[in-house]
Scaffold this motif. Sequence first.
Motif, PDB file in Angstrom:
ATOM      1  N   TYR A  55      -3.003   3.086   2.460  1.00 14.98           N
ATOM      2  CA  TYR A  55      -1.877   3.628   2.800  1.00 14.98           C
ATOM      3  C   TYR A  55      -1.814   4.165   4.354  1.00 14.98           C
ATOM      4  O   TYR A  55      -0.970   4.046   4.825  1.00 14.98           O
ATOM      5  CB  TYR A  55      -1.805   4.975   1.822  1.00 14.98           C
ATOM      6  N   ALA A  68       0.832  -1.149   0.009  1.00 16.13           N
ATOM      7  CA  ALA A  68      -0.003   0.128   0.038  1.00 16.13           C
ATOM      8  C   ALA A  68       0.949   1.245  -0.107  1.00 16.13           C
ATOM      9  O   ALA A  68       0.681   2.129  -0.685  1.00 16.13           O
ATOM     10  CB  ALA A  68      -0.899   0.196   1.374  1.00 16.13           C
ATOM     11  N   GLY A  75       1.298   3.840  -3.242  1.00 20.28           N
ATOM     12  CA  GLY A  75       0.824   5.256  -3.227  1.00 20.28           C
ATOM     13  C   GLY A  75       2.239   6.261  -3.492  1.00 20.28           C
ATOM     14  O   GLY A  75       1.856   7.118  -4.232  1.00 20.28           O
ATOM     15  N   GLU A  76       3.157   5.675  -2.987  1.00 16.64           N
ATOM     16  CA  GLU A  76       4.342   6.706  -3.013  1.00 16.64           C
ATOM     17  C   GLU A  76       4.725   6.552  -4.396  1.00 16.64           C
ATOM     18  O   GLU A  76       5.258   7.684  -5.050  1.00 16.64           O
ATOM     19  CB  GLU A  76       5.432   6.444  -2.125  1.00 16.64           C
ATOM     20  N   ALA A 122       3.215   5.973  -7.230  1.00  5.48           N
ATOM     21  CA  ALA A 122       2.503   6.590  -7.962  1.00  5.48           C
ATOM     22  C   ALA A 122       2.504   8.162  -8.011  1.00  5.48           C
ATOM     23  O   ALA A 122       2.111   8.748  -8.854  1.00  5.48           O
ATOM     24  CB  ALA A 122       1.005   5.976  -7.768  1.00  5.48           C
ATOM     25  N   ALA A 123       2.629   8.474  -6.761  1.00  7.99           N
ATOM     26  CA  ALA A 123       2.607   9.966  -6.491  1.00  7.99           C
ATOM     27  C   ALA A 123       3.979  10.641  -7.205  1.00  7.99           C
ATOM     28  O   ALA A 123       3.878  11.610  -7.817  1.00  7.99           O
ATOM     29  CB  ALA A 123       2.739  10.321  -4.974  1.00  7.99           C
ATOM     30  N   VAL A 124       5.099   9.886  -7.197  1.00  8.13           N
ATOM     31  CA  VAL A 124       6.219  10.633  -7.910  1.00  8.13           C
ATOM     32  C   VAL A 124       6.100  10.573  -9.316  1.00  8.13           C
ATOM     33  O   VAL A 124       6.538  11.541  -9.974  1.00  8.13           O
ATOM     34  CB  VAL A 124       7.418   9.328  -7.667  1.00  8.13           C
ATOM     35  N   HIS A 125       5.056   9.639  -9.945  1.00  6.89           N
ATOM     36  CA  HIS A 125       5.143   9.444 -11.172  1.00  6.89           C
ATOM     37  C   HIS A 125       3.865  10.133 -11.937  1.00  6.89           C
ATOM     38  O   HIS A 125       3.565  10.237 -13.213  1.00  6.89           O
ATOM     39  CB  HIS A 125       5.283   8.027 -12.039  1.00  6.89           C
TER      40      HIS A 125
END
Lengths: 463, 463
Positions: A344, A304, A308-309, A311-314
């Motif tokens: 998350y 999780a 999340g992290e 996908a946030a970067v990209h």
Amino acid sequence: MISSPTSAAPRGHFAGRSLGDLAADLRRRRTTATDLARHALDAVARLDPLVNAFTTVSADEALAAARQADRELADGLDRGPLHGIPVAVKDVIMVAGRPVTMGSRHFAGHVPTTDADCVRRLKEAGAVLVGQTTTHEFAYGPTGDRSATGPSRNPRDPGRMSGGSSGGSAVAVAAGMVPLAIGTDTGGSVRIPAALCGTAGFKPAYGVLPTGGVFPLSKTYDHVGLLAASAEDCRIAYHALVTGGRPSAEHASRVGWLDPRTLFPVDARVLRSARTVLESSTGPLDELRVPQRVAEELREAYTAIQSGEAAAVHAERLAERPDLFDPEVLDRLRAAATVPAWRYVRGLKARPRLADAVDALFERHDVLALPTVPIVAPLIDRREVDLDGGRVGVRDALLALTSPWNVLGLPALTVPAGTVDGLPTGLQLICRIGEEHRLFETAARAVPRTDHESPLIGESHVH
Amino acid sequence: MISSPTSAAPRGHFAGRSLGDLAADLRRRRTTATDLARHALDAVARLDPLVNAFTTVSADEALAAARQADRELADGLDRGPLHGIPVAVKDVIMVAGRPVTMGSRHFAGHVPTTDADCVRRLKEAGAVLVGQTTTHEFAYGPTGDRSATGPSRNPRDPGRMSGGSSGGSAVAVAAGMVPLAIGTDTGGSVRIPAALCGTAGFKPAYGVLPTGGVFPLSKTYDHVGLLAASAEDCRIAYHALVTGGRPSAEHASRVGWLDPRTLFPVDARVLRSARTVLESSTGPLDELRVPQRVAEELREAYTAIQSGEAAAVHAERLAERPDLFDPEVLDRLRAAATVPAWRYVRGLKARPRLADAVDALFERHDVLALPTVPIVAPLIDRREVDLDGGRVGVRDALLALTSPWNVLGLPALTVPAGTVDGLPTGLQLICRIGEEHRLFETAARAVPRTDHESPLIGESHVH
């Protein structure tokens, strides 16, 4: 049970040569940093076409740095055990003035202007940076075979994966091209390729090696780590980069065997290989287990938070230029982008509870031992393998025994533990935060000197 | 522009009586804590059927606590300005031995065994707890009209919403049933009902009033806050509950007017009402604006983080007993459960940058002023209203001017700012963390004594 390699192949200059040997040779004038840099460059030129460990080699810069290191030593300025040592750096770690691409077309031609913190420390320690090593695209995958610069290949069998994401770093060390490489480890990305390629790999406690200037995958779990032929070389490099390391343990570490099968099915031969190499020195081991529910929660907290992290970067790249991603990496990032926030939040909330549960395993043991990876290196592009009477996903298998320790930020070391069908296996050692010295002490006691002389490229395996 | 109420209705004993007056009366033996408790209980018995402010009234416990307070005062033990004062507590804040239901059938009959931290402080300050006040179910809604215990109703017009989620606390104070109530504020849940009901409401900086023992909505944004007739009463209660408050400001606070229309459309009469009441004392005000992009990012950071955390709190209930939720609350929680983790991660990451952007607004001002809510109280169950030539969602409107300050954890005070069509409006004052005293100082200077004598229940409005 530990099979022997059956055929030999070219190896680089640094195969069988420890950091201690090299440092001694440099100081006795038996060699120079310039010679070592040349040996590294020669090995890369000769071997890299077979194994694709490097994305960029910076010969001029490396030789200039080596000459500088030689001048300093001649002038009496000794920067310590990494002074004049050729080092390779994973292609997600910024090095000023060199192309750093994250293994992605999104960053084709990208040249950072500032060194990552760990690179600055390497330079301050006198290390000679040889080049950038192949990474799974954006470090987002443990197989090491999806990269804009092509897959890194296992030196024991170039048809097989190196593992990843720090695949090139493991290959560069395993093939003797350099004696030390830097990687990153978010779920096992140092330890997995180290185990599959037959090197040592060390991930210190979270945050001990700084991640500043490292392209992020998942901030909560991103670690910088070290790859070298042996645990002792990892220890030497670690102490050269991190001040304040503790001296040797006050008592022999108490080692417990963590049955890996509550975490994932494990190839019985791989399990036996890792356990045998340890028991041959420690004698019979206490058996410990991660409770099933803790194992499940560790896996969920890993997935999780990492999803999340990542996908946030990209997010912008996913929205604007999805075509520039490798298709598999794109699919996985898109799936990661659907993981809901509540999972998350639950993952973050679970971590202190999980840390307590795992800490209880250390109640009567200083070090927990288990295999690093439950299988040997699969063929490149393979995504499922037979295991324990069933089919398992290769990615799930590769990550299963390493990622729990990223969730908790625990120090973890993998050392070579013999081979199965001629392919390397790894023994993983885990300890509490602040007790890294116990990993090295245990490895020194339990594991004989790495089989530096065993052959590498050119073995033939049934594919 | 500030219209006057047109008809009168019954009001409780505490209407028009400040905490300062009550404290003085208690010490001059003009009244007793037991008398005050009886007045509160009488007011609740008489008025609550009209406005549904309370879910539980604990008469015996209140009278026992009041007698104890009287004995202590008689014995010379004076616990300060809240000693003997009747207080109401929102139905999401744990009070040992009393039914606390979160406004939900999931917690019907739930009786906690431990006091929330803020309740313990209230008791240590000598306050007399009268009962639990109606909350929007699980504090998850700013309208105050979805609760297992029925909607709390606006004392100015019981056909209109109180606002929420601390609706019962605002109603109890506005109707004069108690002089002080405790609420919680995650996106405006203290300030919104305070503004719609015509009381003051104060949310200190994040974490200053502890949230231990408060049922969570969104940990990152949850605040405990205070509702009372005036800013001065909020100040008195605040200093009774929090030690180390700063004394009055060293210079008159510089107040800037924050144009609310980059945050949301605002009813022109509501805007004028809030601005006029301030300008009548300060003179012309500097105009400030939240940059459009910052406004959007504040909204996104609010939504993503609050959704993820709320859905995490309720994941098991959503999976196992969805039927026990109010249907609207269920729909909203299910929508919150789909917010992806990467937006949550982005929200957390944006906060320091947003804090810097808002901090820049304070460069030449100590206090920012804007309306608390862009509309007056809508009818109960209304979910859209006409505003500024368009239709807007009631929830979006109610939260638009308050939630940005929860994202940043800034202190925020709402004070009555006259009425529009006989319905209250609020003026909201914001300051930097640690400068709460400036809010009270500004309110004291800018806002005349609350219109304690204006009538409440029984006015007639065009519905």
